[in-house]
Design an enzyme around this catalytic site. Structure first.
Site, PDB file in Angstrom:
ATOM      1  N   ASP A   1     -60.675  -8.203 -28.296  1.00  0.00           N
ATOM      2  CA  ASP A   1     -60.893  -7.476 -29.748  1.00  0.00           C
ATOM      3  C   ASP A   1     -60.147  -7.867 -30.819  1.00  0.00           C
ATOM      4  O   ASP A   1     -60.498  -7.882 -31.836  1.00  0.00           O
ATOM      5  CB  ASP A   1     -60.765  -6.021 -29.269  1.00  0.00           C
ATOM      6  CG  ASP A   1     -60.954  -5.146 -30.786  1.00  0.00           C
ATOM      7  OD1 ASP A   1     -62.125  -5.008 -31.264  1.00  0.00           O
ATOM      8  OD2 ASP A   1     -59.718  -4.669 -31.071  1.00  0.00           O
TER       9      ASP A   1
ATOM     10  N   ASP B   1     -68.380  -4.488 -25.421  1.00  0.00           N
ATOM     11  CA  ASP B   1     -66.966  -4.535 -24.921  1.00  0.00           C
ATOM     12  C   ASP B   1     -66.916  -5.836 -23.928  1.00  0.00           C
ATOM     13  O   ASP B   1     -66.206  -6.569 -24.006  1.00  0.00           O
ATOM     14  CB  ASP B   1     -66.741  -3.258 -23.733  1.00  0.00           C
ATOM     15  CG  ASP B   1     -66.407  -2.056 -24.494  1.00  0.00           C
ATOM     16  OD1 ASP B   1     -66.109  -2.277 -25.682  1.00  0.00           O
ATOM     17  OD2 ASP B   1     -66.551  -1.107 -23.999  1.00  0.00           O
TER      18      ASP B   1
ATOM     19  N   GLU C   1     -66.395  -9.118 -25.996  1.00  0.00           N
ATOM     20  CA  GLU C   1     -65.029  -9.237 -26.479  1.00  0.00           C
ATOM     21  C   GLU C   1     -64.280  -9.695 -25.108  1.00  0.00           C
ATOM     22  O   GLU C   1     -63.314 -10.504 -25.285  1.00  0.00           O
ATOM     23  CB  GLU C   1     -64.482  -7.717 -26.758  1.00  0.00           C
ATOM     24  CG  GLU C   1     -64.764  -7.313 -28.388  1.00  0.00           C
ATOM     25  CD  GLU C   1     -64.792  -5.907 -28.448  1.00  0.00           C
ATOM     26  OE1 GLU C   1     -64.878  -5.825 -29.939  1.00  0.00           O
ATOM     27  OE2 GLU C   1     -64.032  -5.251 -27.840  1.00  0.00           O
TER      28      GLU C   1
ATOM     29  N   GLU D   1     -61.193  -7.087 -22.517  1.00  0.00           N
ATOM     30  CA  GLU D   1     -61.756  -6.537 -23.781  1.00  0.00           C
ATOM     31  C   GLU D   1     -60.752  -6.174 -24.788  1.00  0.00           C
ATOM     32  O   GLU D   1     -60.937  -6.437 -26.142  1.00  0.00           O
ATOM     33  CB  GLU D   1     -62.517  -5.215 -23.190  1.00  0.00           C
ATOM     34  CG  GLU D   1     -63.351  -4.735 -24.537  1.00  0.00           C
ATOM     35  CD  GLU D   1     -62.575  -3.366 -25.218  1.00  0.00           C
ATOM     36  OE1 GLU D   1     -62.643  -3.242 -26.316  1.00  0.00           O
ATOM     37  OE2 GLU D   1     -61.714  -2.808 -24.450  1.00  0.00           O
TER      38      GLU D   1
END
Length: 228
Positions: free
Chosen positions: A49, A118, A121, A45
């Site tokens: 991102d 989350d 990502e 995650e």
């Protein structure tokens, strides 16, 4: 590693077949299911991102070559914020394939905005590690679809926009008050009022306080615009 039927179907929904299926399994494994022999998706995650941010920055620059930084920044924020990521995750039914611990299962984890945001990502990072940047870029552009072309110039966070409206008129920042709460403990519903010192107020209801605050701010901004 052999994938389950659900994960094989999920590969079809995202348009990427993993050379290393273990990456996909890790991407959909929540921390509540981690163990000494099972990695969770938190590190993925973190990486996803950053990959998402780079792809969106590039896409926005390409979509409007005349836009200033001041115009691009709110568009970028609208495209990468958790609410948008969670919406994308819901469209591909990511919640269905998440591996959750019992406590998260009971508390409705498959529908939680932060958890879904989350997880998408993490999936982006898994594709990046499996097949490189171009594959992850193609995935993001495919899943985000026309959001990039239709994101508005005023796509600022509604609470930020409302605060700026108040500041411009020398008013204190708006207050957000919880006026009601309903539903079971594992799936509460909040009603929040956004209130300005001048008496203007709007309410909204949503499954999380943050979403309700944003919705109330959006409604109040629209009311203020009409009253000009």
């Amino acid at each position: 590693m052999k994938l389950s039927g659900d994960l094989r179907a999920f590969q079809g929904r995202i348009g990427h077949e993993f050379s290393d299926p273990a990456l996909l399994v890790r991407a959909v494994t929540h921390a509540s299911m981690s163990s000494a022999n099972r990695d969770d998706n938190q590190r993925l995650e973190f990486l996803g991102d950053r990959v998402l941010g780079l792809v969106m920055a590039e896409a926005l620059l390409a979509s409007d070559r005349q836009a200033s930084e001041g115009q691009l920044a709110p568009r970028f924020n609208a495209l990468v914020r958790k609410e948008t990521c969670a919406d994308v995750a819901r469209e591909i039914d990511l919640g269905q394939v998440l591996k959750l611990g019992r406590s998260e299962m009971i508390s409705g984890g498959r529908r939680k905005q932060a958890l879904l945001g989350d997880a998408i990502e993490a999936v982006i990072a898994a594709v990046y590690q499996d097949a490189g940047f171009e594959a992850s870029r193609a995935l993001i552009l495919r899943l985000w679809g026309n959001r990039i072309d239709t994101v508005k110039d005023d796509a600022r966070d509604a609470k930020t926009a409302l605060q700026e409206w108040a500041q411009a008129r020398k008013l204190p920042p708006p207050k957000y008050l919880e006026v009601a709460r309903s539903g079971p403990d594992h799936a509460p519903v909040f009603t929040i009022a956004a209130r300005l010192e001048n008496g203007a107020e709007a309410q909204a209801t949503a499954p999380s306080k943050r979403s309700a605050e944003q919705a109330a701010a959006t409604t109040l901004l629209a009311q203020l615009e009409k009253s000009k």
